[in-house]
Write a protein that holds these residues in place. Structure first.
Motif, mmCIF file in Angstrom:
data_model
loop_
_atom_site.group_PDB
_atom_site.id
_atom_site.type_symbol
_atom_site.label_atom_id
_atom_site.label_comp_id
_atom_site.label_asym_id
_atom_site.label_seq_id
_atom_site.Cartn_x
_atom_site.Cartn_y
_atom_site.Cartn_z
ATOM 1 N N HIS A 128 -7.629 10.126 3.786
ATOM 2 C CA HIS A 128 -7.269 11.217 2.657
ATOM 3 C C HIS A 128 -5.834 11.149 1.702
ATOM 4 O O HIS A 128 -5.900 11.747 1.119
ATOM 5 C CB HIS A 128 -7.328 12.411 2.965
ATOM 6 N N GLN A 129 -5.041 10.580 2.991
ATOM 7 C CA GLN A 129 -3.809 10.311 2.058
ATOM 8 C C GLN A 129 -3.334 9.684 1.388
ATOM 9 O O GLN A 129 -3.996 8.784 1.232
ATOM 10 C CB GLN A 129 -2.813 9.914 3.649
ATOM 11 N N ASP A 130 -1.962 10.489 0.301
ATOM 12 C CA ASP A 130 -1.755 9.279 -0.621
ATOM 13 C C ASP A 130 -1.493 7.892 0.218
ATOM 14 O O ASP A 130 -1.430 6.672 -1.007
ATOM 15 C CB ASP A 130 -1.049 9.720 -1.743
ATOM 16 N N GLN A 131 -0.640 7.990 0.813
ATOM 17 C CA GLN A 131 0.437 7.113 1.394
ATOM 18 C C GLN A 131 -0.400 6.906 2.934
ATOM 19 O O GLN A 131 0.354 7.059 3.507
ATOM 20 C CB GLN A 131 1.504 7.256 1.161
ATOM 21 N N SER A 132 -1.397 6.397 3.551
ATOM 22 C CA SER A 132 -1.611 6.446 4.742
ATOM 23 C C SER A 132 -1.151 4.846 5.561
ATOM 24 O O SER A 132 -1.144 4.043 4.874
ATOM 25 C CB SER A 132 -3.317 6.335 4.673
ATOM 26 N N TYR A 133 -0.661 5.332 6.971
ATOM 27 C CA TYR A 133 -0.423 4.718 7.351
ATOM 28 C C TYR A 133 -2.056 3.721 7.753
ATOM 29 O O TYR A 133 -1.075 2.721 8.848
ATOM 30 C CB TYR A 133 -0.425 5.331 8.926
ATOM 31 N N LEU A 134 -3.076 3.873 7.437
ATOM 32 C CA LEU A 134 -4.046 2.800 7.644
ATOM 33 C C LEU A 134 -3.816 1.044 7.495
ATOM 34 O O LEU A 134 -3.183 0.226 8.254
ATOM 35 C CB LEU A 134 -5.430 3.276 7.143
ATOM 36 N N TYR A 135 -3.039 1.457 6.113
ATOM 37 C CA TYR A 135 -2.798 -0.344 5.608
ATOM 38 C C TYR A 135 -1.789 0.034 4.604
ATOM 39 O O TYR A 135 -0.567 -0.456 3.857
ATOM 40 C CB TYR A 135 -4.160 -0.784 4.622
ATOM 41 N N ASN A 136 -0.585 1.630 4.448
ATOM 42 C CA ASN A 136 0.477 1.565 3.707
ATOM 43 C C ASN A 136 0.040 0.952 2.207
ATOM 44 O O ASN A 136 0.620 0.947 1.728
ATOM 45 C CB ASN A 136 1.328 0.154 4.417
ATOM 46 N N PHE A 137 -0.716 1.095 2.507
ATOM 47 C CA PHE A 137 -1.322 1.246 0.786
ATOM 48 C C PHE A 137 -1.303 2.355 -0.085
ATOM 49 O O PHE A 137 -2.349 4.198 0.193
ATOM 50 C CB PHE A 137 -2.819 0.610 0.292
ATOM 51 N N ASN A 138 -0.844 1.711 -1.300
ATOM 52 C CA ASN A 138 -0.517 3.482 -2.345
ATOM 53 C C ASN A 138 -1.881 3.395 -2.976
ATOM 54 O O ASN A 138 -1.391 2.172 -4.277
ATOM 55 C CB ASN A 138 0.765 3.283 -2.988
ATOM 56 N N TRP A 139 -2.466 4.369 -3.518
ATOM 57 C CA TRP A 139 -3.547 4.307 -5.064
ATOM 58 C C TRP A 139 -2.623 4.584 -6.294
ATOM 59 O O TRP A 139 -3.160 4.058 -6.847
ATOM 60 C CB TRP A 139 -4.333 6.288 -4.387
ATOM 61 N N ASP A 140 -1.515 4.818 -5.766
ATOM 62 C CA ASP A 140 -0.880 5.268 -7.434
ATOM 63 C C ASP A 140 -0.099 4.554 -8.045
ATOM 64 O O ASP A 140 1.407 4.524 -8.335
ATOM 65 C CB ASP A 140 -0.797 6.595 -6.741
ATOM 66 N N HIS A 141 0.172 3.413 -7.220
ATOM 67 C CA HIS A 141 0.776 2.158 -7.904
ATOM 68 C C HIS A 141 0.608 2.336 -9.679
ATOM 69 O O HIS A 141 2.045 1.222 -9.667
ATOM 70 C CB HIS A 141 0.895 0.605 -7.137
ATOM 71 N N CYS A 142 0.511 2.491 -9.931
ATOM 72 C CA CYS A 142 0.608 2.388 -11.303
ATOM 73 C C CYS A 142 0.665 3.980 -12.506
ATOM 74 O O CYS A 142 -0.240 4.433 -13.162
ATOM 75 C CB CYS A 142 -0.514 1.480 -12.553
#
Length: 209
Positions: free
Chosen positions: A54-68
């Protein structure tokens, strides 16, 4: 031959894939968080993984939904749900495939998603913005999180993914397949379901196994 077929069939039912955060086998998890709670009776994810999903910047994959820029909440909830399904579901066995990544040995491919789940995902995300069609590869990771590659333009989802099928099938490089099957048909995997009614994906996995 029948016995062998049964063994093969059972071996893809109620299992966890061999990937970065998955448990070795599914079981109850009392403390699953937020949208992942649907799987608490039998999950491949830990409580910690469910919280990180549920985190915007999760340690799971360091993936950022808010890249744009910030992804709208109504869109983000579908990506969170997609993460919960991927991390927690013990019913994806028939679609587990070898992966050639350093970080996981297995992935899912062509999971038949129910039409409504896919359409709603697209509907709620069409005005969100991204710069890439396939989110699995090709990012610039120099900062430690995914950024748009040089020269990639941020555009609304509806231009990057002109249809619901394009979004579901392309965003995670073929992990999902768009189907015309409906929720409750027993022929497609639901990202969303009411856990009080039981998990409908158990029967779907059995059907495809």
């Amino acid at each position: 031959a029948t016995a062998a077929a049964t063994v093969t069939q059972d071996s893809v039912l109620n299992i966890c894939m061999d990937a970065k955060h998955h448990k070795t086998e599914p079981g109850p998890e009392g403390q699953l968080y937020g949208q992942c709670v649907l799987w608490k009776d039998n999950a491949c994810c830990t409580a910690n993984t469910s919280m990180e999903a549920h985190q915007d910047q999760s340690y799971l994959y360091n993936f950022n939904w808010d890249h744009c820029g910030a992804m709208p909440e109504k869109c983000k909830r579908h990506f969170i749900q997609d993460t919960c399904l991927y991390e927690c579901s013990p019913n994806l066995g028939p679609w587990i495939d070898q992966a050639d990544n350093s970080w996981r040995k297995e992935r899912i491919r062509d999971v038949p998603l129910c039409q409504e789940d896919c359409e709603q995902w697209w509907e709620d995300c069409q005005d969100a913005v991204t710069c890439k069609v396939n989110w699995h590869t090709g990012w610039n990771w120099t900062t430690g999180t995914n950024q748009c590659p040089k020269g990639a333009m941020c555009q609304k989802f509806k231009y990057v993914f002109p249809t619901a099928a394009a979004l579901c099938e392309q965003v995670w490089s073929g992990s999902y397949r768009y189907t015309s099957h409906h929720r409750g048909s027993g022929r497609c995997i639901q990202m969303w379901f009411d856990p009080a009614q039981g998990n409908p994906n158990v029967a779907v996995a059995q059907y495809y196994a």
